[in-house]
Design a protein around this motif. Structure first.
Motif: not given
Length: 300
Positions: A104-105, A169-174, A176-187, A219-222
Motif C-alpha cells: 500500500r502506498s 491522521f496518517i500516523a494514527e490510522n496505520q 487500517t492504512l498499513k502504508t508500505d511506502f510514500m511517493t512525494w512528487v513535490g510542489d 512507522h516503517n514507511i519508505e
C-alpha cells in the motif's frame, strides 16, 4: 524591454496587475528570460534561418517529439507489441491461485503550504495568492466576501498546521492504512513567486520533510521524494549546464538522505541533476525512477 513588460503587466492586470507583483516577477525572471530569447528565437541565426530562410550554414533542424515517439513505438519488443500486454499481465495474475502480497502506498502532491496563511483574510484578492496579508496594496475585504477559515480554502495554499494534522491522521490510522511506502512528487512552496527566494522555497521542502519524519517516526514507511517546478528557483527554472549546481536541490538533499529515504549513493546522483532511481526494499525486481520534470517543462 523590462520596463515595457512591467507596464503591460500593470495595464492589462496580469496576475492581478499589482505593481509589486509585476515588478517582482519580471525582475526575478529577466536574468533568465532575456538571454534565452536573445540566444534562441530572437537570435540573428534563428531569425535568418527560420524566418527568412536565407542562411545556409549552420542548418538548424527542428527535432520532432512525435516522430521520435513513432520510431520508439515501432521498435517495441514482440512481447509488448500489442497494446493489450498490460491486460494480459492482469489476466495472468487473476488466473494464479497462489496468494499475492499486497503493498500500500500514499502519494503526496502539490502540498503548497503557506507560512503566511492568515485566517480571516479574503479568499479572493488582487494578488495571485490570497488568504494572507500581501501588503498595503491588497484590496480590503468587503461585507459578504468569503474569508479564509482555520484549516484553509480551496482557492488558497494551506497553513502548515493543516498538513501536520493530515500527517497525524496518517500516523494514527496505520492499523487500517498499513502504508508500505510514500511517493512525494513535490510542489511544496507557496505561490508568491514574485517575491520568494531560493532559501524560502528550500525551507518549505525541508519543513515538510521534517514534519513527515516527526509524525512518522514510529512507522516503517519508505519515502520516494522528488521536487516539482515550484521547488527550484525561480519557478519553472533549472540550469542543466553543469552538475551539482542547483542551490535548492543541493541544500534540501541532505534532509532527504536518511534511513527509509535516499541512500548516500542515491543522494550523490540526485545532487547532480535532481533525479535518481531507488529499488523497492520489498521487491528487488522493481524500482522507482524519480524523474526531474524540469527537463520537460516548456517554461524552463
Amino acid at each position: 524591454m523590462e520596463w515595457i513588460t512591467k507596464e503591460v503587466c500593470i495595464k492589462f492586470g496580469i496576475e492581478g496587475g499589482d505593481p509589486s507583483v509585476c515588478k517582482g516577477a519580471i525582475d526575478t525572471m529577466a536574468d533568465y528570460l532575456l538571454p534565452a530569447l536573445a540566444e534562441g528565437p530572437l537570435s540573428s541565426q534563428t531569425f535568418c534561418d527560420e524566418f527568412m530562410g536565407v542562411c545556409k550554414s549552420p542548418v538548424i533542424d527542428e527535432l520532432s517529439a512525435d516522430a521520435y515517439a513513432v520510431k520508439r513505438l515501432s521498435d517495441k519488443p514482440a512481447i509488448i507489441k500489442n497494446n493489450d500486454f498490460v491486460d494480459n499481465i492482469y489476466k495472468k495474475i487473476k488466473a494464479d491461485p497462489n496468494p499475492r502480497s499486497i503493498r500500500r502506498s500514499i502519494q503526496l502532491s502539490d502540498l503548497h503550504i503557506d507560512t503566511k496563511y492568515e485566517q480571516g483574510q479574503p479568499t479572493k484578492c488582487n494578488f495571485p495568492i490570497c488568504c494572507r496579508d500581501n501588503g498595503p496594496t491588497q484590496n480590503k475585504p468587503k461585507p459578504g466576501d468569503k474569508l479564509a477559515g482555520k484549516w484553509g480554502d480551496y482557492t488558497c495554499d494551506i497553513p502548515v498546521y493543516t498538513l501536520a494534522n493530515m500527517f497525524e491522521f496518517i500516523a494514527e490510522n496505520q492499523s487500517t492504512l498499513k502504508t508500505d511506502f510514500m511517493t512525494w512528487v513535490g510542489d511544496n512552496s507557496a505561490h508568491n513567486v514574485w517575491d520568494n527566494t531560493e532559501k524560502e522555497i528550500t525551507d518549505y521542502t525541508e519543513t515538510i520533510t521534517n514534519l513527515w519524519k516527526e509524525k512518522m517516526s514510529a512507522h516503517n514507511i519508505e519515502v520516494f521524494p522528488i521536487q516539482g517546478n515550484h521547488d527550484t528557483w525561480p519557478v519553472n527554472v533549472q540550469d542543466f549546464s553543469a552538475p551539482n549546481t542547483n542551490w535548492a536541490i543541493n541544500h534540501f538533499k541532505d534532509s532527504w538522505t536518511d534511513n527509509k529515504w535516499l541512500s548516500k549513493a542515491e543522494e550523490e546522483v540526485f545532487a547532480q541533476w535532481g533525479y535518481y532511481s531507488k529499488p523497492f526494499p520489498f521487491n528487488p525486481k522493481g524500482k522507482v525512477i524519480a524523474v526531474n520534470m524540469q527537463t520537460c517543462n516548456n517554461m524552463n
